[in-house]
Motif scaffolding. Sequence first.
Motif, mmCIF file in Angstrom:
data_model
loop_
_atom_site.group_PDB
_atom_site.id
_atom_site.type_symbol
_atom_site.label_atom_id
_atom_site.label_comp_id
_atom_site.label_asym_id
_atom_site.label_seq_id
_atom_site.Cartn_x
_atom_site.Cartn_y
_atom_site.Cartn_z
ATOM 1 N N ILE A 114 -22.713 -3.650 14.090
ATOM 2 C CA ILE A 114 -22.981 -3.582 12.647
ATOM 3 C C ILE A 114 -21.904 -2.772 11.946
ATOM 4 O O ILE A 114 -21.483 -3.109 10.824
ATOM 5 N N MET A 115 -21.424 -1.717 12.582
ATOM 6 C CA MET A 115 -20.342 -0.927 11.992
ATOM 7 C C MET A 115 -19.079 -1.765 11.851
ATOM 8 O O MET A 115 -18.358 -1.650 10.855
ATOM 9 N N MET A 116 -18.783 -2.602 12.825
ATOM 10 C CA MET A 116 -17.610 -3.478 12.704
ATOM 11 C C MET A 116 -17.740 -4.396 11.504
ATOM 12 O O MET A 116 -16.793 -4.596 10.734
ATOM 13 N N ALA A 117 -18.917 -4.989 11.328
ATOM 14 C CA ALA A 117 -19.111 -5.951 10.246
ATOM 15 C C ALA A 117 -19.109 -5.284 8.878
ATOM 16 O O ALA A 117 -18.738 -5.926 7.880
ATOM 17 N N SER A 118 -19.512 -4.011 8.808
ATOM 18 C CA SER A 118 -19.640 -3.335 7.522
ATOM 19 C C SER A 118 -18.461 -2.430 7.187
ATOM 20 O O SER A 118 -18.412 -1.882 6.080
ATOM 21 N N ALA A 119 -17.547 -2.248 8.114
ATOM 22 C CA ALA A 119 -16.449 -1.298 7.907
ATOM 23 C C ALA A 119 -15.529 -1.760 6.785
ATOM 24 O O ALA A 119 -15.082 -2.902 6.751
ATOM 25 N N SER A 120 -15.241 -0.844 5.872
ATOM 26 C CA SER A 120 -14.254 -1.080 4.821
ATOM 27 C C SER A 120 -13.160 -0.025 4.898
ATOM 28 O O SER A 120 -12.556 0.336 3.887
ATOM 29 N N ASP A 121 -12.926 0.445 6.107
ATOM 30 C CA ASP A 121 -11.936 1.474 6.371
ATOM 31 C C ASP A 121 -11.473 1.273 7.812
ATOM 32 O O ASP A 121 -12.299 1.001 8.697
ATOM 33 N N THR A 122 -10.187 1.402 8.053
ATOM 34 C CA THR A 122 -9.681 1.117 9.396
ATOM 35 C C THR A 122 -10.217 2.083 10.438
ATOM 36 O O THR A 122 -10.470 1.691 11.581
ATOM 37 N N MET A 123 -10.436 3.342 10.071
ATOM 38 C CA MET A 123 -10.994 4.294 11.032
ATOM 39 C C MET A 123 -12.454 3.971 11.333
ATOM 40 O O MET A 123 -12.931 4.141 12.455
ATOM 41 N N THR A 168 -5.762 0.419 17.847
ATOM 42 C CA THR A 168 -5.468 1.742 17.298
ATOM 43 C C THR A 168 -4.004 1.855 16.873
ATOM 44 O O THR A 168 -3.693 2.452 15.835
ATOM 45 N N ILE A 169 -3.108 1.262 17.657
ATOM 46 C CA ILE A 169 -1.686 1.269 17.281
ATOM 47 C C ILE A 169 -1.495 0.542 15.958
ATOM 48 O O ILE A 169 -0.765 1.010 15.065
ATOM 49 N N GLY A 170 -2.135 -0.603 15.808
ATOM 50 C CA GLY A 170 -2.034 -1.339 14.553
ATOM 51 C C GLY A 170 -2.546 -0.538 13.375
ATOM 52 O O GLY A 170 -1.937 -0.537 12.283
ATOM 53 N N VAL A 171 -3.652 0.175 13.561
ATOM 54 C CA VAL A 171 -4.215 1.001 12.489
ATOM 55 C C VAL A 171 -3.262 2.142 12.140
ATOM 56 O O VAL A 171 -3.062 2.467 10.954
ATOM 57 N N VAL A 172 -2.641 2.738 13.137
ATOM 58 C CA VAL A 172 -1.698 3.841 12.892
ATOM 59 C C VAL A 172 -0.474 3.346 12.125
ATOM 60 O O VAL A 172 -0.019 3.986 11.167
ATOM 61 N N ALA A 198 7.169 -4.326 9.944
ATOM 62 C CA ALA A 198 6.165 -3.370 10.412
ATOM 63 C C ALA A 198 4.759 -3.862 10.107
ATOM 64 O O ALA A 198 3.836 -3.710 10.922
ATOM 65 N N LEU A 199 4.588 -4.487 8.937
ATOM 66 C CA LEU A 199 3.269 -5.011 8.579
ATOM 67 C C LEU A 199 2.863 -6.144 9.509
ATOM 68 O O LEU A 199 1.692 -6.244 9.909
ATOM 69 N N THR A 200 3.809 -7.004 9.878
ATOM 70 C CA THR A 200 3.511 -8.092 10.809
ATOM 71 C C THR A 200 3.112 -7.544 12.179
ATOM 72 O O THR A 200 2.170 -8.040 12.812
ATOM 73 N N ILE A 201 3.812 -6.490 12.626
ATOM 74 C CA ILE A 201 3.460 -5.864 13.904
ATOM 75 C C ILE A 201 2.063 -5.260 13.838
ATOM 76 O O ILE A 201 1.246 -5.424 14.759
ATOM 77 N N ALA A 202 1.776 -4.560 12.743
ATOM 78 C CA ALA A 202 0.444 -3.960 12.583
ATOM 79 C C ALA A 202 -0.640 -5.030 12.558
ATOM 80 O O ALA A 202 -1.698 -4.884 13.195
ATOM 81 N N THR A 203 -0.375 -6.120 11.841
ATOM 82 C CA THR A 203 -1.348 -7.212 11.759
ATOM 83 C C THR A 203 -1.598 -7.823 13.126
ATOM 84 O O THR A 203 -2.752 -8.071 13.518
ATOM 85 N N ALA A 204 -0.516 -8.073 13.866
ATOM 86 C CA ALA A 204 -0.663 -8.667 15.197
ATOM 87 C C ALA A 204 -1.468 -7.754 16.115
ATOM 88 O O ALA A 204 -2.330 -8.222 16.878
ATOM 89 N N CYS A 205 -1.225 -6.441 16.046
ATOM 90 C CA CYS A 205 -1.961 -5.500 16.903
ATOM 91 C C CYS A 205 -3.445 -5.477 16.561
ATOM 92 O O CYS A 205 -4.306 -5.477 17.459
ATOM 93 N N VAL A 206 -3.759 -5.461 15.272
ATOM 94 C CA VAL A 206 -5.167 -5.436 14.870
ATOM 95 C C VAL A 206 -5.863 -6.737 15.268
ATOM 96 O O VAL A 206 -6.988 -6.729 15.797
ATOM 97 N N VAL A 207 -5.193 -7.868 15.031
ATOM 98 C CA VAL A 207 -5.792 -9.163 15.387
ATOM 99 C C VAL A 207 -6.009 -9.251 16.892
ATOM 100 O O VAL A 207 -7.081 -9.656 17.359
ATOM 101 N N LEU A 208 -5.005 -8.869 17.671
ATOM 102 C CA LEU A 208 -5.150 -8.905 19.129
ATOM 103 C C LEU A 208 -6.229 -7.935 19.604
ATOM 104 O O LEU A 208 -6.956 -8.221 20.557
ATOM 105 N N GLY A 209 -6.337 -6.789 18.935
ATOM 106 C CA GLY A 209 -7.386 -5.849 19.293
ATOM 107 C C GLY A 209 -8.774 -6.425 19.089
ATOM 108 O O GLY A 209 -9.674 -6.223 19.912
ATOM 109 N N LEU A 210 -8.966 -7.173 18.010
ATOM 110 C CA LEU A 210 -10.278 -7.756 17.732
ATOM 111 C C LEU A 210 -10.558 -8.992 18.576
ATOM 112 O O LEU A 210 -11.719 -9.393 18.704
ATOM 113 N N THR A 211 -9.524 -9.610 19.158
ATOM 114 C CA THR A 211 -9.787 -10.758 20.032
ATOM 115 C C THR A 211 -10.588 -10.354 21.262
ATOM 116 O O THR A 211 -11.250 -11.199 21.871
ATOM 117 N N PHE A 212 -10.558 -9.077 21.630
ATOM 118 C CA PHE A 212 -11.352 -8.614 22.768
ATOM 119 C C PHE A 212 -12.840 -8.790 22.490
ATOM 120 O O PHE A 212 -13.587 -9.366 23.294
#
Length: 469
Positions: A114-123, A168-172, A198-212
């Motif tokens: 539920i926290m994942m679905a409601s999060a409006s902040d990367t942390m 986490t790397i993508g968020v940082v 840098a934005l493309t790298i961050a996006t790829a990291c976040v997307v790959l992180g959520l694929t788990f």
Amino acid sequence: MPIGDVLPEISLTLGAVAIVLFASFVRQRQHHWAAVLALLAIGLGAGLTVAQWGGTPRLTFSGVWALDGVALASKLVVLIAGALVVAMSPEWMRTDRRHGEYYALVLFALLGVIMMASASDTMELVLGVLLSSVASYPLAAYHRGWAPALEAGMKYFLIGALTNTLLTIGVVVLFGLTGSTGYPDIAQALATDSDRLALTIATACVVLGLTFKLAAFPAHAWMPDVAQGSPVPAAAFLTVIPKIGAAVALARFVSLLPPDVAWRAIVASISVATMTLGNVAALRQTDVRRLLGWSSVSQSGYALMAIVVLGVSDQALPALVFFLASYATANLAAFAVVTHLRGRTALDDYRGLARHAPIAATILIVSLLSLVGIPPLVGFFGKLMLFRVTLEGGYAWLALVAVINTVVSLFYYLRIVAPMMFGSRQSAVHVLSGQWARSAMAVAGVLLIVGGLGAEALSLFTGSIRFAL
């Protein structure tokens, strides 16, 4: 800090704490009452969520928590699915000395989703992913004396450690680019000139992180092992519920990105690879639970289609939520039947089942046909909405790939259905004694039928949901 905005989450937290204390002071044979406590906590959370419906979509707690139609709808789906998982569990877990603690883990994992679905902040997003993961790892390896369970738990943990690090790397990196973790501030900062590499790298990291959590390529390898080696109710949980929160979280994240970032190409590529790999791998399976695991991988690929056309089709979000709800209902119904049959997994165990256990066979057949997308079942309407919004968004080639994959999936689902209908059985059907698993199977079957009959009303119900941002 308006505490009333997070009362559903507080109810889950207090319920989990109460279950831990209860299980610490009662005898093992009374641990099944912890399931009742879990259902009460989930029911209270669902009631409080319904009470929040109809309010103005907004961000609360200094903008880190979303109270919008998408968050509330996905929360309801997660809680209903969680209730079904809890109902499947008491007979299965009866002899386990840690029976009571199992329900606390389920509630904490639900809270993380539920926290994942409601999060409006990367942390907040990272916190939700980590809470869901930490509570899910023990569920995957709960039968620690069985080698497949240990293998499943270890693979789940190792892939999760890697992908959570990438997230986490993508968020940082994103924080370094924008100087903020809140979604509104990030969207505003990215609207101006920024380092696109840098934005493309961050996006790829976040997307790959959520694929788990989605069990999507390339972080999908844990899914079939967990489906096969976990306790069947836990497998039902892990193959369905985390991907609901992850899909909504991914949709919420990519909606922040400027149009010149190639996130659509990244998500579309992952979608094609996921659905194709899942369906092709499922063709060779002779274990029903492992087959359902690969099927769950392919379903994640379909869900990603709606995310690809976010911002292009107005109905992309409703299609995503409706599909996730229809998939969750069908997959949970299938696992409820497997639970009722004491976790029998070999295809030969299902031979002649239609004659010896007609109700269980009927529910399993209906659930599998719904996963394919056969009308008039609820899965048909879920996939129909996906295909429609994908075509509206100008991704006809992606819809064509999905149609081909749907046809392929029919073959391996029929490998279960045909022996059940036309095979002969040499041994008796052994089922779990008690009413919990049987009732969960019946409720899941009813939801499948009702969902198909009420698909139009459900589509209207979800048709107006939007992000608060």
